[in-house]
Design a protein around this motif. Sequence first.
Motif, short mmCIF file in Angstrom:
data_model
loop_
_atom_site.label_atom_id
_atom_site.label_comp_id
_atom_site.label_asym_id
_atom_site.label_seq_id
_atom_site.Cartn_x
_atom_site.Cartn_y
_atom_site.Cartn_z
N GLY A 20 12.78 84.96 0.58
CA GLY A 20 12.86 85.72 -0.67
C GLY A 20 11.59 85.59 -1.50
N GLY A 21 10.47 85.28 -0.83
CA GLY A 21 9.20 85.20 -1.56
C GLY A 21 9.07 83.95 -2.42
N LYS A 22 9.93 82.94 -2.17
CA LYS A 22 9.85 81.72 -2.99
C LYS A 22 9.13 80.61 -2.21
N PHE A 23 8.17 79.98 -2.88
CA PHE A 23 7.37 78.94 -2.23
C PHE A 23 7.31 77.71 -3.11
N LEU A 24 7.18 76.57 -2.44
CA LEU A 24 6.95 75.32 -3.15
C LEU A 24 5.62 74.76 -2.65
N ALA A 25 4.71 74.51 -3.58
CA ALA A 25 3.41 73.98 -3.19
C ALA A 25 3.08 72.79 -4.08
N ILE A 26 2.24 71.91 -3.57
CA ILE A 26 1.72 70.82 -4.40
C ILE A 26 0.21 70.99 -4.41
N ASP A 27 -0.36 71.12 -5.59
CA ASP A 27 -1.80 71.33 -5.68
C ASP A 27 -2.34 70.46 -6.82
N PHE A 28 -2.75 69.24 -6.44
CA PHE A 28 -3.24 68.31 -7.46
C PHE A 28 -4.55 68.80 -8.08
N ARG A 34 1.14 71.24 -14.03
CA ARG A 34 1.87 70.07 -13.55
C ARG A 34 1.02 68.81 -13.51
N TYR A 35 -0.25 68.93 -13.08
CA TYR A 35 -1.02 67.72 -12.78
C TYR A 35 -2.19 67.45 -13.72
N HIS A 36 -2.43 68.36 -14.68
CA HIS A 36 -3.57 68.13 -15.58
C HIS A 36 -3.17 68.22 -17.04
N LYS A 37 -1.91 67.92 -17.33
CA LYS A 37 -1.47 67.97 -18.72
C LYS A 37 -2.29 66.98 -19.54
N PRO A 38 -2.62 67.34 -20.79
CA PRO A 38 -3.32 66.35 -21.61
C PRO A 38 -2.46 65.09 -21.74
N LEU A 39 -3.07 63.94 -21.60
CA LEU A 39 -2.31 62.69 -21.70
C LEU A 39 -2.58 62.04 -23.05
N ARG A 40 -1.58 61.37 -23.57
CA ARG A 40 -1.75 60.70 -24.86
C ARG A 40 -2.08 59.22 -24.66
N GLY A 41 -2.75 58.93 -23.54
CA GLY A 41 -3.20 57.56 -23.27
C GLY A 41 -2.08 56.56 -23.41
N LYS A 42 -2.35 55.53 -24.22
CA LYS A 42 -1.37 54.46 -24.35
C LYS A 42 -0.07 54.93 -24.99
N ASN A 43 -0.11 56.10 -25.66
CA ASN A 43 1.11 56.60 -26.30
C ASN A 43 1.97 57.45 -25.37
N THR A 64 10.53 57.46 -5.64
CA THR A 64 11.03 58.84 -5.50
C THR A 64 9.87 59.81 -5.78
N PHE A 65 8.97 60.00 -4.81
CA PHE A 65 7.72 60.73 -5.05
C PHE A 65 7.95 62.19 -5.44
N GLY A 66 8.84 62.90 -4.71
CA GLY A 66 9.13 64.31 -5.04
C GLY A 66 7.89 65.17 -5.00
N LEU A 67 7.58 65.84 -6.10
CA LEU A 67 6.37 66.67 -6.19
C LEU A 67 5.17 65.86 -6.68
N GLY A 68 5.39 64.58 -6.93
CA GLY A 68 4.28 63.68 -7.25
C GLY A 68 3.74 63.80 -8.66
N GLU A 69 4.45 64.50 -9.54
CA GLU A 69 3.92 64.67 -10.90
C GLU A 69 3.83 63.32 -11.62
N ASP A 70 4.88 62.52 -11.51
CA ASP A 70 4.85 61.22 -12.19
C ASP A 70 3.85 60.27 -11.54
N ALA A 71 3.82 60.26 -10.20
CA ALA A 71 2.88 59.37 -9.51
C ALA A 71 1.44 59.73 -9.89
N TRP A 72 1.17 61.04 -9.96
CA TRP A 72 -0.19 61.49 -10.30
C TRP A 72 -0.53 61.09 -11.74
#
Length: 229
Positions: A20-28, A34-43, A64-72
């Motif tokens: 149905g044209g649905k895809f799941l990709a991981i692109d760091f 997903r992978y380049h959100k601004p981070l608030r450092g120690k906060n 629980t790696f999943g799509l790796g957002e938290d690990a990244w």
Amino acid sequence: MTLEPRLDLNEGRLRLAFGGGKFLAIDFINDRTRYHKPLRGKNELLARALGLHRKPALHIFDATFGLGEDAWTLARLGARVTACEREPLLYELAKNALEAARSHPGMAEVASRVDLRSGDSQEFLRRSQADDQPDCIFLDPMFPESTKTALPRGEMQLLRGWLGSRLKDGSLLESSDRSILDLALGIARERVAVKRPLKSPPLRGGFIHQYRGRTIRYDLYLPGSLESL
Ligand SMILES: C[S@@+](CC[C@H](N)C(=O)[O-])C[C@H]1O[C@@H](n2cnc3c(N)ncnc32)[C@H](O)[C@@H]1O
């Protein structure tokens, strides 16, 4: 409906095709949402939950790696991350994405801090050696569909539709998560953090703090903190 995807090659990179044209990709490298959100450092809430605001170079096991957002995110914050993913297709997708990131000049340093293994975290933790025990263990269980929470974003929704369809009874998942939590508490040197939807019950009692965000929270457990329960 059970959604069983297949691996597909798109411009030299793997992705999971669901039909149905649905895809799941991981692109760091290129997925900025997903992978380049601004981070608030120690906060950053995740940093605080795992103690990275005190010691950035911790060794964290992401069970629980999943799509790796938290690990990244953890690796961007300076942690050394060992992670496990038990779903073979997802592991292949993530391994391919990590290899691409390791050969990208801007991403290689962060990617080099992520060591992804295929298989079940409980088995990995049981085999872990006393001289390489992680400082912290992070768990992000897949919560049952019936939980009253905001729907997850597109790709996480696909992931949940796929892997969640194998779980006939959400409570089975919960009890196996509880046993990973108990195992993790016997292995982590410093702390174990469990990610939960904001209003879901904790996997078990005995947490010593909850770091609360808008839609999710992290329940913090310390090794030894369950002994008196
Ligand atoms: C909710 S997702 C994790 C999402 C992840 N935190 C992220 O940032 O993308 C849960 C993932 O953990 C994996 N998983 C669940 N139990 C596991 C286990 N015992 N060992 C390894 N992986 C597991 C599932 O296959 C699924 O991909």
